[in-house]
Scaffold this active site. Structure first.
Site, PDB file in Angstrom:
ATOM      1  N   LYS A 111      46.420  44.144  30.775  1.00 39.31           N
ATOM      2  CA  LYS A 111      46.999  43.079  31.593  1.00 39.31           C
ATOM      3  C   LYS A 111      48.373  42.743  31.024  1.00 39.31           C
ATOM      4  O   LYS A 111      48.556  42.702  29.796  1.00 39.31           O
ATOM      5  CB  LYS A 111      46.063  41.868  31.536  1.00 39.31           C
ATOM      6  CG  LYS A 111      46.440  40.689  32.395  1.00 39.31           C
ATOM      7  CD  LYS A 111      45.341  39.625  32.274  1.00 39.31           C
ATOM      8  CE  LYS A 111      45.618  38.393  33.103  1.00 39.31           C
ATOM      9  NZ  LYS A 111      44.493  37.414  33.019  1.00 39.31           N
ATOM     10  N   SER A 168      42.569  36.135  37.221  1.00 38.00           N
ATOM     11  CA  SER A 168      43.951  36.550  37.185  1.00 38.00           C
ATOM     12  C   SER A 168      44.178  37.972  36.679  1.00 38.00           C
ATOM     13  O   SER A 168      45.294  38.498  36.814  1.00 38.00           O
ATOM     14  CB  SER A 168      44.755  35.588  36.302  1.00 38.00           C
ATOM     15  OG  SER A 168      44.298  35.637  34.961  1.00 38.00           O
ATOM     16  N   SER A 183      38.791  34.871  34.486  1.00 34.79           N
ATOM     17  CA  SER A 183      39.797  35.842  34.915  1.00 34.79           C
ATOM     18  C   SER A 183      39.522  37.295  34.538  1.00 34.79           C
ATOM     19  O   SER A 183      40.241  38.189  34.997  1.00 34.79           O
ATOM     20  CB  SER A 183      41.180  35.436  34.382  1.00 34.79           C
ATOM     21  OG  SER A 183      41.640  34.299  35.064  1.00 34.79           O
TER      22      SER A 183
END
Lengths: 64, 468
Positions: free
Chosen positions: B86, B161, B185
């Protein structure tokens, strides 16, 4: 106690946040949601403090 | 047929399977990487899961991993395995943007600790994946990068996310990706993309070098197709970090060793009231069926009521609001226009939040955590739905945070114990569903054993979307 939009802008300025007018609506949306959550939050007794602990050993330098 | 010769037939190639091929000499880390790079090149234009593909450095890392294997230097089960990060996780010499215009040109000088661990385990970093802006403000269409889309249907979103990490593993652009999880997330995108995502115990995986969201609640965790792959990746990325004050100091375990497939006598408490009335009916049905599968494998099942979800959501959001503002205060004061509208709406409330409300929220967190952890005196696992809804349409309206379903992942964010989402089927419309398993703090082994046992008798996690 709820506050109005003028109050919110005043509080923001006191916090050092002088937002341009185009972002005022974002502040109002954010604060409206916050007010509801704060109103639902229970308050603890003053001696009931389980959260803010500090372990000084965490910050010791590595032993040589 | 090697993986390199059959790049689209990746469905049966889990990390353990790839490892076997690598050690048999049936393929190489270099060939494995090329297979994934080829798949990314052909299909990620429709999914937008990657912000940066670092092909040159990945090839160099794969070459190094291959040379080591051929010389008999085996770093373990993650050796030669491609992975993604990420884009809120720092990488030395490679930009780390947080999916924000504020950090478009930011190039860290050091790897995050977890990245160092993954590289030391022989992992091959492929690139950096899309996220909500700074892991909270999104999905947003007013940023320099488009939001990631769901590989099962690109008209829908992949959750977030860690949206790009979930989508990339779901699309089999990589077999493993790192996500961060403050309120769900890792678990939300894993749930939306038909893969397996674990939020480990708070403090098990270092956060040094990870852009903060909420200091008190931030976790990092693995997203993979299966629980077995998750166990391999967690073993490579967990471990002590003296620089991170939240680090537990615990070493990673051999999480694969405990995957016996045997859950006879495992005591499972089902938190059905969190999903039975509120979830999409297909998710309720799939979660109930997953619980029946666990019962069929010999687990003992009992329902437990842990109260309404709302206090957990309020408490988490209050803590996050205060801490988010502290993180972003400087830029919010100087350049509010640098933020996406969604992030501004999440952050700005913190400017008006009173200090005593934050203190009360932190105390409330402890109270709620005690309530959540108490049942583990008589249960080994708590089971519930992984998410309450199906993937939403990729529109501003469909993705409004304040209009979302309640987040069934947030309770375990507050209590900090491990929680994993496991694919549990597909809706009639072809979209993934999942259920969630939570365990005792630092008992990832039992959580993974239960998930793996379920996946030995189901094949939802093996299904791969058809990509445009």
């Amino acid at each position: 106690m709820s506050i109005n939009q003028d109050d919110a802008l005043t509080l923001a300025r006191l916090a050092g946040l002088d937002l341009p007018v185009e972002f005022h609506a974002d502040l109002f949306v954010a604060y409206e949601k916050l007010q509801g959550m704060i109103a639902r939050m229970p308050r603890r007794e003053r001696t009931d403090e389980p959260a803010h602990i500090y372990d000084p050993t965490r910050f010791m330098p590595p032993t040589v | 047929m090697t993986i390199a010769e059959d790049v689209d037939n990746l469905t049966t190639n889990d990390i353990a399977g790839m490892g076997a091929l690598l050690r048999q000499g049936a393929t190489t880390p270099e060939a494995l990487l090329e297979a994934y790079l080829d798949r990314i090149a052909r299909h990620d234009g429709a999914v937008h899961s990657f912000l940066t593909v670092d092909a040159d450095n990945a090839r160099q890392a794969a070459r190094g991993a291959g040379e080591e294997l051929r010389a008999g230097h085996d770093r373990g089960p993650f050796h030669g395995i491609p992975f993604a990060l990420k884009d809120n996780v720092d990488t030395a010499g490679l930009r780390t943007t947080g999916h924000s215009r504020q950090d478009l040109e930011r190039v860290p000088t050091k790897d995050a600790t977890l990245v160092r661990y993954l590289r030391d385990a022989g992992g091959v970093l492929v690139g950096k994946t899309a996220t909500f802006e700074y892991a909270i403000g999104g999905p947003s269409w007013d940023l320099p990068f488009p939001p990631a889309l769901n590989p099962w249907n690109t008209n829908h979103l992949p959750g977030g996310s860690s949206s790009g990490s979930g989508a990339a593993v779901g699309a089999r652009f990589v077999p493993a990706a790192v996500g961060t999880d403050t309120g769900g997330s890792v678990r939300w995108p894993a749930s939306m993309c038909g893969v397996t995502g674990l939020k480990p115990t708070y403090g098990l995986v270092s956060r040094t070098g990870v852009v903060p969201n909420t200091y008190s609640l931030d976790h990092c965790g693995p997203i993979t197709a299966s629980a077995r792959d998750n166990a391999i990746m967690l073993g490579a990325m967990a471990g002590p970090d003296p620089v991170d004050p939240s680090s537990s100091g615990r070493k990673a375990e051999d999480y694969v060793a405990g995957l016996s497939g045997d859950i006879r006598g495992l005591r499972v408490g089902v938190v059905r009231n969190w999903y039975a009335e509120e979830a999409d009916p297909e998710i309720t049905e799939a979660t109930d069926e997953a619980v029946r599968v666990l019962a069929g494998l010999g687990a003992t099942i009992e329902q437990i009521d842990l109260g309404d979800l709302q206090p957990y959501l309020d408490c988490k959001t209050l803590i996050s609001t205060a801490e988010l503002y502290a993180v972003h205060e400087k830029n919010m004061k100087a350049h509010p226009e640098w933020f996406s509208k969604k992030l501004r709406e999440r952050v700005l409330g913190g400017a008006l939040m009173r200090a005593e409300d934050y203190v009360h929220a932190m105390q409330w967190r402890t109270e709620l955590a005690r309530k959540l952890l108490a049942p583990f005196a008589r249960f080994d696992i708590l089971a519930t739905a992984g998410w309450l809804g199906l993937p939403v349409l990729a529109t501003e309206e469909g993705s409004d945070f304040f209009k979302r379903l309640r987040l069934i992942t947030m309770p375990f964010s507050l209590s900090g114990n491990p929680a994993i989402v496991v694919p549990s089927g597909f809706s009639k419309s072809g979209l993934p569903m999942s259920f969630q398993l939570a365990g005792k703090p630092f008992d990832e082994a039992t959580v993974l054993r239960c998930a793996d046992a379920y996946q030995r008798v189901t094949d939802w996690h093996r299904r791969v979307p058809t990509l445009a």
